[in-house]
Design a protein around this motif. Structure first.
Motif: not given
Length: 251
Positions: A187-190, A202-203, A207-208, A246-251
């Motif tokens: 996700y790039t600022d364009t 980006t939650a 890197i948020h 992966g983090y989101a699934v683990a949570d």
């Protein structure tokens, strides 16, 4: 910072007028290269080339048009006094539409620009690179090739296919000293991300924040300068977004 790391080298950057493409052009000129800013956005492309100075020029290029590709390579060879060393296939479009509502014209157009445009660029640039004894091609995949969102069927399909195209091109062109790699921006600022909720998007990432075009260009510059033993690779510049799934699934 300006260096002479690419002094005497010539590059073409497609979709070079704005966003990540413009950052690629600035990075290459900053490293000493001469650059063709290739785009259908004439006014923005000419303005960028003028800002970059005598080592940059603009070429109108619809990447689906093979005749325009031949003309663009000629522009690069004149700018580089017969040399074409770097191709950054960056041009791409996106037309979000639910799959069942998508017209065949939308499907065809996105694939023509995003995927066939890369193919056309490789075919147009390789003869000059072979004459020069080698070169570096950087294609543009996407995080969507790994985390496909809804309503982007042709975009996702094109970006997945670019990975395969990159790997086959690397296999076939290595004998000529031509390295072929792909970037995988997140996700790039364009302008393509305009209107999105950055905090929500980006939650789950380590890197948020959105990436900056210059951060993608830094990875491109690494590929064309220092990554001399790297070909057929896809390098992520995504703030850990894939890991974030992966983090989101683990949570």
């Amino acid at each position: 910072m300006t260096s002479a790391e690419l002094e005497g080298k010539t590059a073409i950057v497609t979709g070079g007028a704005r966003g990540i493409g413009a950052a690629h052009c600035r990075a290459l000129v900053g490293a000493g290269a001469s650059v063709v800013v290739a785009d259908v956005l004439r006014e923005e492309g000419e303005a960028l080339a003028a800002d970059l100075g005598e080592r940059a020029t603009f070429a109108f290029l619809d990447v689906t048009d093979r005749e325009q590709w031949a003309q663009c390579v000629d522009v690069a060879l004149r700018l580089g006094r017969g040399s074409l060393d770097i191709l950054v296939n960056n041009a791409g479009i996106n037309q979000p539409t639910p799959l069942v509502d998508m017209s065949p014209e939308t499907w065809d157009r996105v694939l023509a620009v995003n995927l066939t445009g890369h193919f056309n660029g490789i075919q147009a640039a390789v003869p000059a690179m072979r004459r020069a004894g080698g070169g570096s091609i950087v294609n543009t995949a996407s995080i969507t090739a790994v985390i496909p969102p809804s309503q982007l069927a042709p975009y996702v399909a094109s970006k997945m296919a670019i990975v395969g195209l990159t790997q086959v091109a690397a296999l076939e062109l290595g004998a000529y000293g031509i390295r072929v790699n792909a970037l995988q921006p997140g996700y790039t600022d364009t302008p393509m991300m305009a209107g999105g909720d950055e905090a929500a998007i980006t939650a789950a990432m380590p890197i948020h924040r959105y990436g900056q075009p210059e951060e993608v260009a830094d990875m491109m510059l690494y590929l064309v300068t220092r990554a001399t033993y790297t070909t057929g690779s896809v390098l992520a510049v995504d703030g850990g977004a894939v890991a974030g799934v992966g983090y989101a699934v683990a949570d």
